[in-house]
Design a protein around this motif. Sequence first.
Motif, PDB file in Angstrom:
ATOM      1  N   ARG A 187      -5.110   5.994  -1.568  1.00 15.60           N
ATOM      2  CA  ARG A 187      -4.735   4.689  -1.424  1.00 15.60           C
ATOM      3  C   ARG A 187      -4.431   4.139  -2.621  1.00 15.60           C
ATOM      4  NH1 ARG A 187      -6.032  -0.863  -1.656  1.00 15.60           N
ATOM      5  NH2 ARG A 187      -5.329  -1.993   0.093  1.00 15.60           N
ATOM      6  N   LEU A 192     -10.485   6.016   8.724  1.00 18.89           N
ATOM      7  CA  LEU A 192      -9.365   6.252   8.096  1.00 18.89           C
ATOM      8  C   LEU A 192      -8.441   4.807   7.814  1.00 18.89           C
ATOM      9  CD1 LEU A 192      -7.578   8.422   6.828  1.00 18.89           C
ATOM     10  CD2 LEU A 192      -6.528   8.847   8.925  1.00 18.89           C
ATOM     11  N   PHE A 193      -8.229   4.393   8.979  1.00 21.97           N
ATOM     12  CA  PHE A 193      -7.383   3.185   8.958  1.00 21.97           C
ATOM     13  C   PHE A 193      -7.980   1.793   7.976  1.00 21.97           C
ATOM     14  CE2 PHE A 193      -3.754   3.308  11.834  1.00 21.97           C
ATOM     15  CZ  PHE A 193      -3.682   4.642  12.275  1.00 21.97           C
ATOM     16  N   VAL A 230      -7.451  12.350   0.718  1.00 23.02           N
ATOM     17  CA  VAL A 230      -6.434  11.004   1.125  1.00 23.02           C
ATOM     18  C   VAL A 230      -6.744  10.007   0.149  1.00 23.02           C
ATOM     19  CG1 VAL A 230      -6.074   9.264   2.494  1.00 23.02           C
ATOM     20  CG2 VAL A 230      -6.286  11.470   3.763  1.00 23.02           C
ATOM     21  N   ILE A 235      -7.494   2.771   4.390  1.00 20.49           N
ATOM     22  CA  ILE A 235      -6.156   2.510   4.126  1.00 20.49           C
ATOM     23  C   ILE A 235      -5.949   1.263   3.812  1.00 20.49           C
ATOM     24  CG2 ILE A 235      -3.673   2.942   4.644  1.00 20.49           C
ATOM     25  CD1 ILE A 235      -4.226   5.515   6.044  1.00 20.49           C
ATOM     26  N   LEU A 268       0.751   1.354  10.162  1.00 24.89           N
ATOM     27  CA  LEU A 268       0.193   2.470   9.572  1.00 24.89           C
ATOM     28  C   LEU A 268       0.299   3.831  10.469  1.00 24.89           C
ATOM     29  CD1 LEU A 268      -3.145   1.380   8.074  1.00 24.89           C
ATOM     30  CD2 LEU A 268      -0.824   1.448   7.090  1.00 24.89           C
ATOM     31  N   THR A 298      -2.454  -1.789  11.862  1.00 24.30           N
ATOM     32  CA  THR A 298      -2.831  -0.389  12.322  1.00 24.30           C
ATOM     33  C   THR A 298      -1.815   0.086  12.973  1.00 24.30           C
ATOM     34  OG1 THR A 298      -3.865  -1.357  14.480  1.00 24.30           O
ATOM     35  CG2 THR A 298      -5.278  -1.391  12.423  1.00 24.30           C
ATOM     36  N   THR A 333       3.056   6.862   9.372  1.00 20.63           N
ATOM     37  CA  THR A 333       2.478   7.992   8.586  1.00 20.63           C
ATOM     38  C   THR A 333       2.431   9.459   9.335  1.00 20.63           C
ATOM     39  OG1 THR A 333       0.603   6.480   7.862  1.00 20.63           O
ATOM     40  CG2 THR A 333       0.209   8.906   7.646  1.00 20.63           C
ATOM     41  N   ILE A 370     -10.086   7.987  -0.530  1.00 21.74           N
ATOM     42  CA  ILE A 370     -10.619   7.601   0.712  1.00 21.74           C
ATOM     43  C   ILE A 370     -11.437   8.610   1.220  1.00 21.74           C
ATOM     44  CG2 ILE A 370     -10.070   6.721   3.190  1.00 21.74           C
ATOM     45  CD1 ILE A 370      -9.559   4.827   0.926  1.00 21.74           C
ATOM     46  N   ILE A 425       0.773  -1.013  -0.121  1.00 23.27           N
ATOM     47  CA  ILE A 425       0.055  -0.030  -0.071  1.00 23.27           C
ATOM     48  C   ILE A 425       1.004   1.217  -0.075  1.00 23.27           C
ATOM     49  CG2 ILE A 425      -1.729   1.118   1.267  1.00 23.27           C
ATOM     50  CD1 ILE A 425      -2.555  -1.309   2.582  1.00 23.27           C
ATOM     51  N   LYS A 426       0.421   2.277  -0.980  1.00 24.41           N
ATOM     52  CA  LYS A 426       1.107   3.359  -0.731  1.00 24.41           C
ATOM     53  C   LYS A 426      -0.062   4.536  -0.311  1.00 24.41           C
ATOM     54  CE  LYS A 426       4.286   4.995  -3.176  1.00 24.41           C
ATOM     55  NZ  LYS A 426       5.426   5.568  -4.525  1.00 24.41           N
ATOM     56  N   TYR A 427       0.193   5.616   0.304  1.00 21.57           N
ATOM     57  CA  TYR A 427      -1.049   6.577   0.919  1.00 21.57           C
ATOM     58  C   TYR A 427      -0.230   7.800   0.465  1.00 21.57           C
ATOM     59  CZ  TYR A 427      -2.373   9.545   4.998  1.00 21.57           C
ATOM     60  OH  TYR A 427      -2.974  10.419   5.758  1.00 21.57           O
TER      61      TYR A 427
END
Length: 381
Positions: free
Chosen positions: A107, A260-261, A105, A264, A292, A289, A296, A118, A87-89
Amino acid sequence: MKCTRVLTDSQITSLWGGIDPQFSPGNAMAAVQSALPQTEYEALFPMRIGTPAWHTFAASKPYYKPGQVDYYSYSNLISAVSGVANIKYKLENRQGSTSSWNNRVFRLDKTTKTETLIYQDADFNASWNLTVPIISQIVDFGTFIKEGTAVNRKRELAAFLSNIAHETSGSWASGNKSGWGVIRNRLVSVLLAFRPLKSMSPNTEESQDSTPLYWNEEIPYITNTKIAYVDTHAEFLPVPGKSYHGRGPIQLSWNNNYGLFSGIIYGNPNTLLQQPELIINDGKLGFMTAILFWMTPQPPKPSAHDVIVGNWTPSESDISKGLTSAGYGVTIMIINGGIEGNKDETDYRVGHRVSHYRNITRRMGVNITGEKLNTLGMSPF
């Protein structure tokens, strides 16, 4: 809001800076295995929740769950590292906006090349806002334990594990394995610049069971159905009847953070909003979690990852607050600086974290001489 599209390679390069193969799930797992093999991990944390030792000790306790599996197993840690590495954020803000919530945001699934929006503030693309430049921050979660020197990678893993050891235990690090431990009820910082949530007064819950990685849920909520940490005015709205109290290694709290989590991890905020209990039922998800949160940035805070591997350069504001040394102490400030700031190791919370860190780095053969470990002289970001 949720919008999904599959990107071309050229779009991934222009919008996301490409996909670096050195940060693939396989390489991310190998980095953790190299820094801390399974035998060493299990020697560090012998009484993890769900292990035979835990079942023997906890069987007579009111919180005991007979079917509890090894939540913090090494395989769950490795699987979580692999999962987040795919995953990239991206967090985007309108530069100079007077609105602190003027952001969105995204993902990116690195395997399917699927980009998912998101969250987007209602005014982000308003006509009066379209000419304002967009500032982007991109995080590749595959860089966890993959940046810097081999020594810095071990330091990062030690810093991560020592902080969650404190969050899931109590006084073990000071050598008092049978003494009174403390679990702190804490709001996990929101990664977006969301509207302020209701403030929480710090309080503690005492427990005799103070071994690291012993808990995966806030103690007051284990044996009852109380509902808490619900904000009905949040961007990610709560589901009636669901509690968003602290769960997992980093005590994910509040529906805004669950949404939010969830976005993602799954590309869908509703997964954890509808089933927040998934976090305590799945150790891999719990570790995800925590990683992340660790990886971040939370403006104006940098990520703990960037601090510990040396990617962070303190601003003038940071320097004025004593946040100048990129060491373990700054990671404490990121996690809980409002309560644990400006403390030396005589403070039981800072002392526990630092003792865990010293112990893990010693076992890893990492020299931390000269590193700023406590938060004395530091004010919150």
